[in-house]
Design a protein around this motif. Structure first.
Motif, PDB file in Angstrom:
ATOM      1  N   LEU A 125      21.063 -10.957 -25.035  1.00 38.42           N
ATOM      2  CA  LEU A 125      20.276 -11.719 -26.001  1.00 38.42           C
ATOM      3  C   LEU A 125      20.497 -11.113 -27.372  1.00 38.42           C
ATOM      4  CD1 LEU A 125      16.911 -12.203 -24.053  1.00 38.42           C
ATOM      5  CD2 LEU A 125      18.576 -13.978 -24.594  1.00 38.42           C
ATOM      6  N   GLU A 126      20.799 -11.942 -28.355  1.00 34.06           N
ATOM      7  CA  GLU A 126      21.152 -11.466 -29.694  1.00 34.06           C
ATOM      8  C   GLU A 126      20.004 -11.707 -30.661  1.00 34.06           C
ATOM      9  OE1 GLU A 126      24.746 -11.964 -32.997  1.00 34.06           O
ATOM     10  OE2 GLU A 126      24.605 -13.343 -31.291  1.00 34.06           O
ATOM     11  N   GLY A 127      19.515 -10.609 -31.271  1.00 29.05           N
ATOM     12  CA  GLY A 127      18.422 -10.701 -32.227  1.00 29.05           C
ATOM     13  C   GLY A 127      18.899 -10.496 -33.654  1.00 29.05           C
ATOM     14  N   ALA A 128      18.029  -9.939 -34.472  1.00 24.99           N
ATOM     15  CA  ALA A 128      18.360  -9.689 -35.879  1.00 24.99           C
ATOM     16  C   ALA A 128      19.466  -8.638 -35.991  1.00 24.99           C
ATOM     17  CB  ALA A 128      17.112  -9.244 -36.631  1.00 24.99           C
ATOM     18  N   GLU A 129      20.137  -8.618 -37.137  1.00 22.12           N
ATOM     19  CA  GLU A 129      21.359  -7.835 -37.286  1.00 22.12           C
ATOM     20  C   GLU A 129      21.119  -6.341 -37.498  1.00 22.12           C
ATOM     21  OE1 GLU A 129      25.316  -7.217 -37.066  1.00 22.12           O
ATOM     22  OE2 GLU A 129      24.229  -9.067 -36.609  1.00 22.12           O
ATOM     23  N   LYS A 134       6.250  -3.054 -22.569  1.00 20.79           N
ATOM     24  CA  LYS A 134       6.303  -1.906 -23.473  1.00 20.79           C
ATOM     25  C   LYS A 134       7.339  -2.132 -24.582  1.00 20.79           C
ATOM     26  CE  LYS A 134       6.556   0.977 -19.896  1.00 20.79           C
ATOM     27  NZ  LYS A 134       6.641   2.199 -19.047  1.00 20.79           N
ATOM     28  N   PHE A 135       8.467  -2.729 -24.240  1.00 22.79           N
ATOM     29  CA  PHE A 135       9.486  -3.023 -25.250  1.00 22.79           C
ATOM     30  C   PHE A 135       8.933  -3.966 -26.320  1.00 22.79           C
ATOM     31  CE2 PHE A 135      13.310  -5.820 -26.262  1.00 22.79           C
ATOM     32  CZ  PHE A 135      13.801  -4.976 -27.241  1.00 22.79           C
ATOM     33  N   LEU A 136       8.271  -5.018 -25.899  1.00 22.04           N
ATOM     34  CA  LEU A 136       7.717  -5.978 -26.855  1.00 22.04           C
ATOM     35  C   LEU A 136       6.607  -5.352 -27.700  1.00 22.04           C
ATOM     36  CD1 LEU A 136       7.714  -9.077 -24.506  1.00 22.04           C
ATOM     37  CD2 LEU A 136       8.941  -8.917 -26.683  1.00 22.04           C
ATOM     38  N   ASP A 137       5.793  -4.497 -27.096  1.00 22.87           N
ATOM     39  CA  ASP A 137       4.674  -3.878 -27.816  1.00 22.87           C
ATOM     40  C   ASP A 137       5.136  -2.829 -28.819  1.00 22.87           C
ATOM     41  OD1 ASP A 137       2.894  -5.437 -26.406  1.00 22.87           O
ATOM     42  OD2 ASP A 137       2.281  -3.866 -25.007  1.00 22.87           O
ATOM     43  N   GLN A 138       6.181  -2.082 -28.481  1.00 21.01           N
ATOM     44  CA  GLN A 138       6.580  -0.931 -29.292  1.00 21.01           C
ATOM     45  C   GLN A 138       7.708  -1.229 -30.277  1.00 21.01           C
ATOM     46  OE1 GLN A 138       7.336   2.551 -26.791  1.00 21.01           O
ATOM     47  NE2 GLN A 138       5.824   1.840 -25.300  1.00 21.01           N
ATOM     48  N   SER A 139       8.362  -2.356 -30.153  1.00 25.44           N
ATOM     49  CA  SER A 139       9.556  -2.636 -30.957  1.00 25.44           C
ATOM     50  C   SER A 139       9.218  -3.323 -32.268  1.00 25.44           C
ATOM     51  CB  SER A 139      10.507  -3.524 -30.149  1.00 25.44           C
ATOM     52  OG  SER A 139       9.874  -4.763 -29.840  1.00 25.44           O
ATOM     53  N   GLN A 140      10.213  -3.324 -33.145  1.00 21.65           N
ATOM     54  CA  GLN A 140      10.147  -4.100 -34.373  1.00 21.65           C
ATOM     55  C   GLN A 140      11.370  -4.996 -34.442  1.00 21.65           C
ATOM     56  OE1 GLN A 140      10.103  -0.472 -36.839  1.00 21.65           O
ATOM     57  NE2 GLN A 140      12.007  -1.170 -37.799  1.00 21.65           N
ATOM     58  N   GLU A 141      11.329  -5.988 -35.292  1.00 22.48           N
ATOM     59  CA  GLU A 141      12.419  -6.961 -35.378  1.00 22.48           C
ATOM     60  C   GLU A 141      13.777  -6.266 -35.438  1.00 22.48           C
ATOM     61  OE1 GLU A 141      13.988  -9.833 -38.870  1.00 22.48           O
ATOM     62  OE2 GLU A 141      12.012 -10.410 -38.062  1.00 22.48           O
ATOM     63  N   ILE A 189      21.290   0.682 -37.849  1.00 24.96           N
ATOM     64  CA  ILE A 189      22.701   0.360 -37.678  1.00 24.96           C
ATOM     65  C   ILE A 189      22.858  -1.152 -37.523  1.00 24.96           C
ATOM     66  CG2 ILE A 189      22.606   0.658 -35.165  1.00 24.96           C
ATOM     67  CD1 ILE A 189      25.497   1.673 -35.293  1.00 24.96           C
ATOM     68  N   ASN A 190      24.019  -1.629 -37.867  1.00 23.10           N
ATOM     69  CA  ASN A 190      24.357  -3.029 -37.712  1.00 23.10           C
ATOM     70  C   ASN A 190      24.562  -3.359 -36.236  1.00 23.10           C
ATOM     71  OD1 ASN A 190      26.748  -5.112 -37.501  1.00 23.10           O
ATOM     72  ND2 ASN A 190      25.716  -5.517 -39.446  1.00 23.10           N
ATOM     73  N   LEU A 191      23.935  -4.438 -35.753  1.00 24.34           N
ATOM     74  CA  LEU A 191      24.020  -4.819 -34.341  1.00 24.34           C
ATOM     75  C   LEU A 191      25.463  -5.050 -33.908  1.00 24.34           C
ATOM     76  CD1 LEU A 191      22.745  -5.682 -31.619  1.00 24.34           C
ATOM     77  CD2 LEU A 191      22.506  -7.989 -32.581  1.00 24.34           C
ATOM     78  N   SER A 192      26.241  -5.705 -34.731  1.00 23.18           N
ATOM     79  CA  SER A 192      27.631  -5.993 -34.374  1.00 23.18           C
ATOM     80  C   SER A 192      28.430  -4.707 -34.166  1.00 23.18           C
ATOM     81  CB  SER A 192      28.295  -6.844 -35.456  1.00 23.18           C
ATOM     82  OG  SER A 192      27.617  -8.067 -35.608  1.00 23.18           O
ATOM     83  N   MET A 193      28.175  -3.707 -35.006  1.00 22.52           N
ATOM     84  CA  MET A 193      28.866  -2.427 -34.862  1.00 22.52           C
ATOM     85  C   MET A 193      28.426  -1.708 -33.592  1.00 22.52           C
ATOM     86  SD  MET A 193      31.006  -0.172 -35.792  1.00 22.52           S
ATOM     87  CE  MET A 193      31.492  -0.720 -37.435  1.00 22.52           C
TER      88      MET A 193
END
Length: 300
Positions: free
Chosen positions: A58-62, A80-87, A2-6
């Motif tokens: 904090l705002e990341g990729a869209e 855990k968030f940093l290890d398991q997440s993707q961009e 999904i789009n981050l802005s939405m």
């Protein structure tokens, strides 16, 4: 995906962030914690967050593929968030700061502590997002910290207290010991923090997630007929003058109350909404994968 802005827009609408304005707690605590250490939070955190202290922090990729759900930004949760997440993934927490609440059977806590800067740097480098919602989630009657507890106990809400943060509920007749057993199961905790009376008949309870350790709130609930009071914290176990004063005030009250007072840990009481109502709402409204991030220890 999904789009981050939405996603941000729909979450803001669900919790009516514009109506709430500035969060009364974190508008004080974030400057109190970050200003003394010289962290430039006003420029690092999303501009709207620095005004409301809720919402996109904090705002990341869209493009968001996964939403991670947690309560506090503890070291173990962020790792855990940093290890398991993707961009592009988003971490949705109840609090933008970690609050060391203390352990009723262990060490007392430090209170609010900042997110370590290397975690913030790593989140930004990986283009991840963080969204938090505090008071608007506490009082929300659709996806809320206290209403989720009422739902778990199959309770019927009949009144409110503590400025809408607390709920007075009717339940099928039970007793103190059964309520404690049920609480251990619902919140997946090793023990409760108990004070007050052991009662053989209980059919009206007060519920307030998080910091319900306020004598005035407990008295209000008692006046409204509550026989048991279920909350995150019965006692303040913060190791400073404020915490010790609050603890002493509570000890004076517990000798007088007619209620069973059951503390289930601040974090566990507020994680319930994430693993039930919030997760269900996100999966119903979006093509999104939700990942729960419980803390390694609930009492800390």
């Amino acid at each position: 995906m999904i789009n981050l802005s939405m996603l941000e827009k729909k979450l803001d609408e669900l919790f009516q962030l514009d109506r709430f304005g500035s969060d009364p707690a974190f508008s004080r605590f974030i400057p109190m914690v970050y200003d003394p250490i010289g962290f430039d939070w006003r420029n690092v955190f999303h501009h709207k967050f620095t005004q409301q202290f809720n919402g996109l922090m904090l705002e990341g990729a869209e493009e968001v593929s996964n939403v991670f759900l947690a309560v506090f930004p503890t070291d173990d949760v962020l790792t855990k968030f940093l290890d398991q997440s993707q961009e592009g993934d988003l971490l949705f927490m109840h609090h933008p700061l970690f609050m060391e609440c203390g352990d009723p059977r262990g060490a007392w806590g430090k209170g609010f502590v900042p997110i370590k800067e290397h975690f913030i740097d790593a989140v930004r480098e990986k283009k991840l997002s963080i969204y938090t919602c505090h008071m608007p989630m506490d009082v929300n009657k659709k996806v809320g910290t206290s209403i989720s507890i009422a739902e778990a106990f199959h309770a019927t809400v009949v009144d409110s207290f503590f400025e809408e943060c607390g709920l007075i509920c009717e339940i099928p007749e039970t007793n103190t010991e059964a309520l404690i057993r049920k609480s251990l199961q619902i919140f997946d905790i090793p023990y409760v923090d108990f004070e007050g009376r052991h009662l053989s008949k209980i059919n009206r309870i007060a519920i307030v997630a998080g910091c319900g350790d306020k004598v005035s709130a407990m008295k209000e609930a008692e006046e409204k007929g509550a026989q048991a009071y279920i909350t995150g914290e019965v006692h303040c176990h913060i190791d400073n003058d404020y915490g010790r004063q609050r603890y002493q005030q509570m000890m004076e009250y517990v000798n007088q109350t007619s209620m069973s007072l059951i503390g289930v840990s601040h974090a566990a009481s507020e994680f319930l909404v994430k693993k039930t109502q919030m997760k269900n709402w996100l999966e119903k409204h979006f093509d999104i994968h939700c990942i729960l991030l419980p803390q390694d220890k609930w009492w800390r």
